[in-house]
Design an enzyme around this catalytic site. Structure first.
Site: not given
Ligand code: T1G
Length: 682
Positions: A88, A108
């Site tokens: 975004e 999301e």
């Molecule tokens: N927030 C907080 N922590 C996160 C995170 C996030 N968005 N994404 C990953 N982590 C942490 C995860 O818990 C792990 O922590 C470490 O980073 C590595 O993650 C307004 C409200 C990007 C594809 O849903 O899909 O934006 O275990 O093992 O395999 O519209 O992380 O090491 O302590 O998954 O390389 C929307 C979520 C949020 C994406 C990378 N975004 N993340 O994969 O690493 S809501 C998501 C992923 C939002 C807005 C709305 C994946 C990745 P730890 P990982 P990866």
């Protein structure tokens, strides 16, 4: 941006972006702005761990409005992927460039919410409506090349920043192409697209709340001016954010990741090298397990005692790959590459150099022991010997070798090449480096590995047994199989216990019960109908009849009144007074004992944390992720409520209740202290 590990758009980053934008806008020497990331990826979006904090100021939508309304051109240099609020942010910029091998997405919806920072309003302004709708409603990551219209250019990583600065300089002095200025209008085609997506989604994402809201938000982009559309998106976002489903799915996001965390093992514990794997048994399970390794380029040798069985197993694997190729999931070249990694042998001597052996032979202790004794003789020192047993005592298997420290359980779920869950069973003497290697290997083969202890059925199958028991007993007491299955299906599982039993084969449960007569001796009532069906050859779908009847070639269950006649006869023999049973009682008696068994599993230290049980149940048994898993569900309805209902059935169901509905001491303790399973540390 440089907020390790994934540039989550935390408060600090959002504040930092505002400060940087204001500084750039105020500085006359700055003519254009490039936003990029110092990390491996652009941004993983909003910081999910902040959601429960409540204090989200400055909110991301406001940050992105500042970016979009900038009087100086802003260029997003998207390196390595952008997700959620990260994408975004890029959409709010005026120009976008991306590196070429990554994906972007708006996931999301997997968190029970929707893109709440303009994604539903800006993306449909920049790419085709159907593509935008699919990305938002499915949350699926998309290759940047599939939506190349979003970017000025897609370049090699080394070129990204240079090209982005070049685009920025060229944009100086030109009219700024703010996304929000792009006009959209609705049409019968857009209406039809939204309607059709709604119908598809209600089938594919049955029971989920957020997908329909995603569609409503995208629809608003075509029906309202940008500012009002943004406002509507915000309202729908808030509506989703405060649902139990959003809490459950956000819980599950972290549950899945913490499940793979290593247990207390010394950080410097070295991994064992796994360069070649052997699978004992080339049946459905063995073949499926082998595919996981071939899929990631690890050579596998399959062992069967008969050449014919070996050939059949390799042929089955090839057929699976060919089917994936037909569906476009694999190229023919990939099929051949993977098949080349798979060899077969009928001699244990050929296993002397493998680093890991996984046996997937008949679920009988004597057979397992024969295999492990043979492996102990031929495998090199340091080879890991793993059993795929789903219920047997791993320690007993280990004790028949001279190397108990090298024995571990790797319990795959069928079909093993599809199911994400891998229960990693730690034996009493399993060495730390073997555990660490197994947990690491789970990630390598793209499984969610969950460490569990040794007991009958470990976590998943131990819990599914109480669930199946109650279903069998409820049928004796007066409920029909189809009523029970419907209650569970409506609760959100993909199928009810009887449909599942027919699908898996009633003989599996029957065989396990035969080997554990002592366990069911107390009260065999719950399996008496199933036993009679199996003894009559009605073993389920594969026989065309089990609890239900099946037309040839069809998987849809047809109720069979004769099964109810058996239930009535058995109930009479056992002196069980049949009665009408409410859907609510069916739901409580199938789900609460599941939770209660999970509580006992935690008390016994068989699982490290309650959320691990959730991960096992969602990935292994289809528990609806929008309920978070059985233990999260208990926290949501209240541990006290579960305890109260367990106590109710403990007295209401006479002798049967006294035996099977004893509340777990942990349930009592948490209820008494008003605590949750989430807070419990084994
Ligand atoms: N927030 C907080 N922590 C996160 C995170 C996030 N968005 N994404 C990953 N982590 C942490 C995860 O818990 C792990 O922590 C470490 O980073 C590595 O993650 C307004 C409200 C990007 C594809 O849903 O899909 O934006 O275990 O093992 O395999 O519209 O992380 O090491 O302590 O998954 O390389 C929307 C979520 C949020 C994406 C990378 N975004 N993340 O994969 O690493 S809501 C998501 C992923 C939002 C807005 C709305 C994946 C990745 P730890 P990982 P990866």
């Amino acid at each position: 941006m440089a907020n390790k590990p994934v540039n989550a758009l935390s408060k600090a980053i959002r504040t930092g972006l505002i400060d940087a934008m204001n500084m750039a806008l105020a500085n006359d020497n700055v003519e254009a702005i490039v936003i990029t990331s110092e990390l491996a990826l652009f941004s993983a979006g909003a910081d999910i761990s902040e959601f429960s904090s409540g204090d989200l100021a400055p909110i991301l939508p406001d940050v992105l409005t500042l970016v979009e309304n900038s009087s100086k051109p802003v260029v997003a240099a998207v390196n390595g992927g952008a997700f959620g609020g990260g994408l975004e942010l890029a959409l709010a910029c005026h120009y976008r460039l991306s590196t070429n091998h990554n994906k972007v997405g708006l996931p999301e919806v997997h968190l029970g919410i929707l893109p709440g920072a303009g994604g539903t309003q800006r993306l449909p302004r920049l790419i085709a409506p159907e593509k935008a709708l699919q990305m938002i409603v499915t949350g699926a990551p998309t290759s940047v090349k599939a939506i190349s219209e979003l970017f000025v250019s897609i370049v090699e990583p080394s070129e990204l920043l240079v090209q982005a600065i070049k685009v920025a300089k060229q944009a100086v002095g030109k009219v700024i192409p703010a996304t929000s200025l792009i006009k959209l209008s609705s049409s019968p085609e857009i209406e039809a697209l939204c309607e059709q997506t709604k119908v598809q989604t209600s089938a594919k994402a049955r029971g989920f709340f957020a997908p329909a809201k995603c569609i409503e938000a995208v629809k608003a982009a075509f029906e309202l001016p940008f500012a009002q559309g943004l406002k509507r998106e915000g309202e729908l976002f808030e509506e989703c954010m405060h649902t139990p489903q959003a809490r459950a799915q956000q819980h599950f996001f972290f549950a899945e990741r913490v499940a793979g965390a290593l247990p207390q093992i010394a950080k410097d514990t070295a991994l064992r090298d796994i360069k070649q794997v052997a699978i004992i048994g080339a049946g459905t399970m063995g073949g499926g397990i082998a595919m996981n390794f071939a899929n990631v380029g690890i050579p596998v040798v399959l062992l069967e005692l008969e050449q014919a069985a070996l050939d059949k197993g390799l042929e089955l694997i090839r057929r699976n790959y060919e089917n994936s190729a037909k569906k476009g999931k694999l190229t023919q070249e990939q099929v051949e590459q993977r098949m080349e990694l798979l060899t077969g042998t009928t001699s244990y001597d050929d296993l002397s150099e493998v680093d890991l052996v996984i046996e997937a032979v008949f679920e009988k202790m004597s057979v397992k022991k024969q295999v492990f004794e043979a492996l102990d003789k031929v495998c090199k020192p340091g080879a890991i010997l793993a059993s795929n047993t789903s219920t047997l005592d791993l320690d007993e298997i280990a004790q028949c070798t001279s190397r108990e420290q090298d024995v571990i359980g790797l319990h795959f779920f069928s079909p093993a090449n599809v199911m994400k869950l891998l229960e990693i069973v730690q034996g009493a003497k399993t060495a730390d480096d073997v555990i660490k290697t197994a947990m690491h290997l789970a990630k390598t083969i793209k499984k969610v590995g969950v460490l569990v202890g040794v007991c009958f059925g470990f976590v998943g199958n131990r819990m599914i047994e109480v669930y199946g028991r109650e279903a069998g007993r409820l049928m004796l007491e007066g409920a029909t199989p189809q009523q029970i299955d419907k209650v569970i299906y409506d609760f959100g599982l993909p199928m009810g216990p009887f449909t599942m039993g027919d699908m898996a084969g009633l003989d599996i449960g029957y065989f396990v019960r035969q080997s554990r007569k002592e366990f069911i001796s107390h009260d065999p009532s719950y399996c008496t109908v199933a036993d009679e069906l199996v003894e009559a050859g009605r073993v389920g779908l594969k026989a065309g009849k089990g609890v239900y009847l099946y037309d040839a070639g069809s998987r849809s269950p047809i109720p069979d009144p004769s099964v109810l006649d058996i239930a009535k006869r058995k109930a009479k023999e056992l002196g069980i007074q049949r009665r009408d049973i409410s859907d609510q009682e069916i739901l409580e008696r199938c789900i609460y004992p599941l939770i209660n068994e999970g509580a006992n599993i935690l008390l016994e230290g068989i699982a490290q944390r309650a959320s691990d049980i959730d991960v096992i149940y969602v990935y292994g048994y289809g528990f609806p992720v929008y309920r978070g898993g059985p233990m999260k569900f208990a926290d949501e309805i209240g541990v006290k409520e579960v305890l109260a209902r367990m106590k109710h059935y403990e007295t209401a169901l006479g002798e049967y209740g006294k035996h099977w509905f004893t509340p777990s001491p942990l349930l009592e303790e948490l209820a008494q202290k008003q605590q949750t399973f989430a807070g419990f540390k084994a």
